[in-house]
Design a protein around this motif. Structure first.
Motif, PDB file in Angstrom:
ATOM      1  N   MET A   1       0.830  -1.202   0.000  1.00 20.01           N
ATOM      2  CA  MET A   1       0.000   0.000   0.000  1.00 20.01           C
ATOM      3  C   MET A   1       0.867   1.255   0.000  1.00 20.01           C
ATOM      4  O   MET A   1       0.641   2.187  -0.785  1.00 20.01           O
ATOM      5  CB  MET A   1      -0.932   0.004   1.211  1.00 20.01           C
ATOM      6  CG  MET A   1      -1.984   1.106   1.164  1.00 20.01           C
ATOM      7  SD  MET A   1      -3.108   1.064   2.571  1.00 20.01           S
ATOM      8  CE  MET A   1      -2.139   1.943   3.793  1.00 20.01           C
ATOM      9  N   ILE A   2       1.891   1.282   0.858  1.00 18.30           N
ATOM     10  CA  ILE A   2       2.807   2.425   0.901  1.00 18.30           C
ATOM     11  C   ILE A   2       3.508   2.596  -0.441  1.00 18.30           C
ATOM     12  O   ILE A   2       3.632   3.708  -0.975  1.00 18.30           O
ATOM     13  CB  ILE A   2       3.850   2.241   2.020  1.00 18.30           C
ATOM     14  CG1 ILE A   2       3.182   2.295   3.394  1.00 18.30           C
ATOM     15  CG2 ILE A   2       4.941   3.315   1.927  1.00 18.30           C
ATOM     16  CD1 ILE A   2       4.133   2.016   4.540  1.00 18.30           C
TER      17      ILE A   2
ATOM     18  N   VAL B   1       2.013   9.080  -6.377  1.00 20.93           N
ATOM     19  CA  VAL B   1       2.234  10.468  -5.991  1.00 20.93           C
ATOM     20  C   VAL B   1       3.464  11.025  -6.700  1.00 20.93           C
ATOM     21  O   VAL B   1       3.448  12.139  -7.226  1.00 20.93           O
ATOM     22  CB  VAL B   1       2.390  10.604  -4.458  1.00 20.93           C
ATOM     23  CG1 VAL B   1       2.890  12.008  -4.092  1.00 20.93           C
ATOM     24  CG2 VAL B   1       1.069  10.329  -3.762  1.00 20.93           C
ATOM     25  N   ILE B   2       4.533  10.227  -6.729  1.00 22.92           N
ATOM     26  CA  ILE B   2       5.795  10.680  -7.315  1.00 22.92           C
ATOM     27  C   ILE B   2       5.725  10.752  -8.836  1.00 22.92           C
ATOM     28  O   ILE B   2       6.228  11.682  -9.460  1.00 22.92           O
ATOM     29  CB  ILE B   2       6.951   9.756  -6.891  1.00 22.92           C
ATOM     30  CG1 ILE B   2       7.166   9.870  -5.379  1.00 22.92           C
ATOM     31  CG2 ILE B   2       8.240  10.106  -7.630  1.00 22.92           C
ATOM     32  CD1 ILE B   2       8.117   8.832  -4.811  1.00 22.92           C
ATOM     33  N   SER B   3       5.088   9.744  -9.464  1.00 19.11           N
ATOM     34  CA  SER B   3       5.056   9.701 -10.935  1.00 19.11           C
ATOM     35  C   SER B   3       3.706   9.195 -11.433  1.00 19.11           C
ATOM     36  O   SER B   3       3.392   8.012 -11.295  1.00 19.11           O
ATOM     37  CB  SER B   3       6.176   8.806 -11.459  1.00 19.11           C
ATOM     38  OG  SER B   3       6.067   8.641 -12.859  1.00 19.11           O
ATOM     39  N   ILE B   4       2.925  10.091 -11.994  1.00 20.42           N
ATOM     40  CA  ILE B   4       1.634   9.717 -12.568  1.00 20.42           C
ATOM     41  C   ILE B   4       1.827   8.753 -13.734  1.00 20.42           C
ATOM     42  O   ILE B   4       1.103   7.777 -13.889  1.00 20.42           O
ATOM     43  CB  ILE B   4       0.868  10.972 -13.048  1.00 20.42           C
ATOM     44  CG1 ILE B   4       0.490  11.848 -11.844  1.00 20.42           C
ATOM     45  CG2 ILE B   4      -0.378  10.581 -13.826  1.00 20.42           C
ATOM     46  CD1 ILE B   4      -0.172  13.143 -12.225  1.00 20.42           C
TER      47      ILE B   4
ATOM     48  N   GLY C   1      -4.647   0.597  -9.517  1.00 23.42           N
ATOM     49  CA  GLY C   1      -5.767   1.304 -10.125  1.00 23.42           C
ATOM     50  C   GLY C   1      -6.713   1.909  -9.099  1.00 23.42           C
ATOM     51  O   GLY C   1      -7.182   3.046  -9.254  1.00 23.42           O
ATOM     52  N   ILE C   2      -6.995   1.159  -8.022  1.00 30.51           N
ATOM     53  CA  ILE C   2      -7.885   1.666  -6.977  1.00 30.51           C
ATOM     54  C   ILE C   2      -7.242   2.839  -6.247  1.00 30.51           C
ATOM     55  O   ILE C   2      -7.895   3.848  -5.958  1.00 30.51           O
ATOM     56  CB  ILE C   2      -8.239   0.549  -5.964  1.00 30.51           C
ATOM     57  CG1 ILE C   2      -8.982  -0.589  -6.662  1.00 30.51           C
ATOM     58  CG2 ILE C   2      -9.090   1.099  -4.828  1.00 30.51           C
ATOM     59  CD1 ILE C   2     -10.318  -0.203  -7.237  1.00 30.51           C
ATOM     60  N   ILE C   3      -5.941   2.732  -5.963  1.00 28.76           N
ATOM     61  CA  ILE C   3      -5.232   3.838  -5.313  1.00 28.76           C
ATOM     62  C   ILE C   3      -5.221   5.059  -6.213  1.00 28.76           C
ATOM     63  O   ILE C   3      -5.407   6.192  -5.760  1.00 28.76           O
ATOM     64  CB  ILE C   3      -3.800   3.407  -4.933  1.00 28.76           C
ATOM     65  CG1 ILE C   3      -3.836   2.448  -3.744  1.00 28.76           C
ATOM     66  CG2 ILE C   3      -2.928   4.626  -4.606  1.00 28.76           C
ATOM     67  CD1 ILE C   3      -2.488   1.894  -3.338  1.00 28.76           C
TER      68      ILE C   3
ATOM     69  N   SER D   1      -2.990  16.628  -5.865  1.00 28.55           N
ATOM     70  CA  SER D   1      -3.083  17.278  -4.563  1.00 28.55           C
ATOM     71  C   SER D   1      -2.418  16.395  -3.511  1.00 28.55           C
ATOM     72  O   SER D   1      -2.854  15.267  -3.279  1.00 28.55           O
ATOM     73  CB  SER D   1      -4.555  17.518  -4.192  1.00 28.55           C
ATOM     74  OG  SER D   1      -4.682  17.796  -2.817  1.00 28.55           O
ATOM     75  N   THR D   2      -1.361  16.909  -2.878  1.00 26.61           N
ATOM     76  CA  THR D   2      -0.698  16.135  -1.821  1.00 26.61           C
ATOM     77  C   THR D   2      -1.614  16.007  -0.603  1.00 26.61           C
ATOM     78  O   THR D   2      -1.584  14.987   0.103  1.00 26.61           O
ATOM     79  CB  THR D   2       0.625  16.799  -1.409  1.00 26.61           C
ATOM     80  OG1 THR D   2       0.392  18.186  -1.100  1.00 26.61           O
ATOM     81  CG2 THR D   2       1.656  16.698  -2.523  1.00 26.61           C
ATOM     82  N   GLY D   3      -2.440  17.027  -0.362  1.00 27.08           N
ATOM     83  CA  GLY D   3      -3.401  16.968   0.735  1.00 27.08           C
ATOM     84  C   GLY D   3      -4.410  15.859   0.509  1.00 27.08           C
ATOM     85  O   GLY D   3      -4.752  15.106   1.431  1.00 27.08           O
TER      86      GLY D   3
END
Length: 455
Positions: free
Chosen positions: A140-141, A148-151, A302-304, A336-338
């Motif tokens: 998960m991490i 987050v780092i690379s779309i 995909g879900i993440i 969005s990081t938030g």
């Protein structure tokens, strides 16, 4: 000019729309839910086939009904946008809260856990709940970090895993046609689960089936980008689920023919391991397990990927606290990081809850994600009723799409909802009430925030 813009946006054809539905729906569920289906049906193979057909029935008529909303929808947010435009913003906020704080994170928790299960099988690690959850947490991490780092990196992995997941499903299905060997013996130390008459208890199999078919509503989000959507999207929503049903049934029947119902019920999630060994020798189970692990991780990715954006989507509509911060897009990361932090934190909470329910055996052979999926089907009924109302007022002109599809969609959702209750009446009742509470909180939050804006 408007027509030109519309034509520029419509860049998907029938084949792409169909492939998207198939790619989204076929995921992890079929690999670890076949034993659940057989257990709930008492090992009755053909009753299991009926359950798979009911699941496809619910998708076909439900999705065809919702296309009447998708082709008229002008807002973003997928199905949340349908509630916003055709029901009310308060109801949309309530459903959005359910998806953000219950639906997506419960799926992430369960799929991470499943990835842990199959990783233990792949590397011969002690297959305990603690180890499964620890590995799931690491996965998960990892995939939160990747997205987050690379779309682009997350997107590449998604495309590759979609193709890989079909290899073991279709391979087992095709080989089973020519399979003539007898079923293997139950391993020593494994308790035999025999066939039995379960009465109406077979309805409980609809809960794991709902998990296996979940994800079809996501495909509706591209309706406005499909060429001639009334024709192509309608055909895709008919043929897509039929293809999924065909893949699922051939795999389910192939697995059952090679191993036998009692072997699958007795060994559970490890049954597919035996197939690899039978087909490819001592290392065969490892080879097959590699495909399955990649497939499961593809679904998790995909879900993440979808969950990361849900808090931001709500925040952009001022439908959650801290909207200004959560809605802010990081120009470097392009997300969005938030929103990512909210998604991760909620998923982490649900991983703990999932661990506790599995440790206590609170949900029998089920899990927390099945109940949230079943609740989603109940929520879709509101939209089906809306389409019936649009037919009555003359907005929808097709009798098939305006009456027949929503009526059968309601029946399909109702059957799946009832099946969820049959699987575990006490805990399902509690969890459904909890899902309703989350929706109610979101509903009243939007009303409160609107009053604050007016002041």
């Amino acid at each position: 000019m408007a027509d030109l813009k519309k034509n520029q946006n419509e860049h998907y054809g029938f084949m792409t729309a169909t492939a998207m539905i198939v790619g989204i729906v076929i995921g992890t569920g079929i690999f670890f839910k076949c034993d659940d289906v057989l257990s709930y049906t008492g090992g009755n193979l053909w009753l299991g086939v009926l359950v798979f057909c009911i699941g496809a029935f619910g998708i076909i008529f439900g999705s065809l009904t919702l296309t009447e909303l998708s082709v008229r929808n002008k807002t973003n947010g997928g199905i949340v946008g349908y509630y916003e435009e055709f029901i009310s913003k308060k109801v949309s906020c309530g459903f959005g809260w359910f998806q953000t704080f219950v639906y997506f994170p419960t799926l992430i928790a369960v799929i991470s856990w499943v990835a842990g299960i199959y990783t233990c099988l792949l590397f011969d690690i002690e297959n305990t709940l603690n180890m499964q959850m620890m590995l799931g947490f690491v996965y998960m991490i990892l995939f939160y970090a990747v997205n987050v780092i690379s779309i682009k990196l997350g997107g590449y992995f998604q495309n590759a895993s979609t193709l890989i997941k079909l290899i073991p499903l279709l391979g087992i299905a095709l080989i089973s046609i020519f399979w003539g060997s007898s079923n293997p013996s139950i391993p020593e130390g494994v308790e035999l689960v025999s066939k039995s008459d379960v009465g109406i208890g077979w309805l409980a199999a609809l809960a794991p089936i709902a998990f296996s078919y979940d994800g079809w509503v996501v495909a509706l989000s591209i309706t406005n980008e499909v060429k001639n959507p009334r024709k192509n999207m309608t055909l895709a929503l008919i043929f897509g689920p039929i293809i999924v049903l065909g893949v699922y049934l051939t795999y389910y029947l192939g697995l059952s023919k090679m191993l036998g119902a009692e072997y699958i019920m007795s060994t559970g999630n490890e049954a597919v391991n035996k197939v690899g060994e039978m087909l490819l020798g001592s290392n065969g189970s490892k080879i097959l397990m590699i495909f399955i692990v990649i497939s499961v991780l593809g679904v998790l990715n995909g879900i993440i990927l979808g969950s990361l954006r849900m808090p931001q989507a709500l925040a952009s509509k001022k439908m959650m606290p801290g909207a200004a911060t959560v809605a802010l897009i990081n120009p470097k990361l392009q997300i969005s990081t938030g929103s990512a932090l909210v998604s991760f934190a909620v998923s982490l909470v649900w991983m703990v809850i999932h661990y506790m329910t599995q440790k206590m055996g609170a949900l029998g052979g089920g899990d927390i994600s099945e109940i949230s999926i079943v609740f989603s089907y109940a929520c879709y009924i509101i939209l089906y009723l809306k389409v019936l109302g649009m037919k009555k007022s003359g907005i929808v002109t097709s009798r098939f799409k305006g009456i027949i599809c929503p009526v059968f969609g309601i029946i399909g959702s109702g059957i799946i909802f009832i099946g969820g209750f049959v699987s575990n009446p006490a805990y399902v009742t509690f969890f459904v009430l909890f899902c309703m509470l989350v929706c109610v909180v979101g509903f009243f939050y939007y009303g409160y925030s609107e009053k604050g804006t007016d002041r």
